[in-house]
Design a protein around this motif. Structure first.
Motif, PDB file in Angstrom:
ATOM      1  N   CYS A  66       0.842  -1.273  -0.016  1.00 26.09           N
ATOM      2  CA  CYS A  66      -0.074  -0.121   0.040  1.00 26.09           C
ATOM      3  C   CYS A  66       0.924   1.109  -0.026  1.00 26.09           C
ATOM      4  O   CYS A  66       0.294   2.190  -0.490  1.00 26.09           O
ATOM      5  N   GLY A  67       2.296   0.985   0.393  1.00 22.43           N
ATOM      6  CA  GLY A  67       2.907   2.163   0.358  1.00 22.43           C
ATOM      7  C   GLY A  67       3.184   2.953  -1.026  1.00 22.43           C
ATOM      8  O   GLY A  67       3.774   4.042  -1.003  1.00 22.43           O
ATOM      9  N   ARG A  68       3.003   2.095  -2.043  1.00 27.08           N
ATOM     10  CA  ARG A  68       2.913   2.656  -3.375  1.00 27.08           C
ATOM     11  C   ARG A  68       1.947   3.825  -3.669  1.00 27.08           C
ATOM     12  O   ARG A  68       1.945   4.673  -4.631  1.00 27.08           O
ATOM     13  N   ASN A  69       1.015   4.076  -2.784  1.00 24.60           N
ATOM     14  CA  ASN A  69       0.047   4.920  -3.119  1.00 24.60           C
ATOM     15  C   ASN A  69       0.199   6.106  -2.063  1.00 24.60           C
ATOM     16  O   ASN A  69      -0.130   5.856  -0.815  1.00 24.60           O
ATOM     17  N   SER A  70       0.673   7.068  -2.351  1.00 22.28           N
ATOM     18  CA  SER A  70       1.052   8.219  -1.324  1.00 22.28           C
ATOM     19  C   SER A  70      -0.338   8.818  -0.830  1.00 22.28           C
ATOM     20  O   SER A  70      -0.241   9.363   0.485  1.00 22.28           O
TER      21      SER A  70
END
Length: 102
Positions: A66-70
């Motif tokens: 989920c960290g790929r989506n700021s």
């Protein structure tokens, strides 16, 4: 199963496998509902009403990236955990506050 928005259930209608009291659930806890409920699959608690007699659940998905989506800014990035999923399939930010479910 098709993606749907939030569902609201009476807390008393939930039986947890570990004999935990459903009123002890918190926003952000995930539940695996049985198909017989008509809402089978993974769900995440997003709201409770003031007396915890009803709660709203959102369809959820297990993820580690989920960290790929700021916009999500999730502290659990890299660890296996659940996120609510929008009707269009996008991951949503994990809920963190209690609001009225009704």
């Amino acid at each position: 199963m098709a993606q749907i928005g939030a569902i609201v259930l009476p807390t008393s209608s939930v039986v947890l496998d570990d004999c935990e009291n459903p009123r002890d659930l918190a926003v952000g806890d995930s539940l695996q509902l049985q198909p017989a409920t008509g809402f089978g699959g993974l769900w995440i608690a997003v709201q409770f009403d003031d007396d915890h007699s009803h709660f709203a659940l959102y369809n959820a998905k297990i993820t580690t990236n989920c960290g790929r989506n700021s916009a999500i800014a999730c502290p659990f990035h890299g660890a296996r955990h659940a996120h609510p999923v929008a009707i269009d399939g996008r991951l949503l930010r994990r809920p963190t506050t209690v609001r009225t479910a009704r």
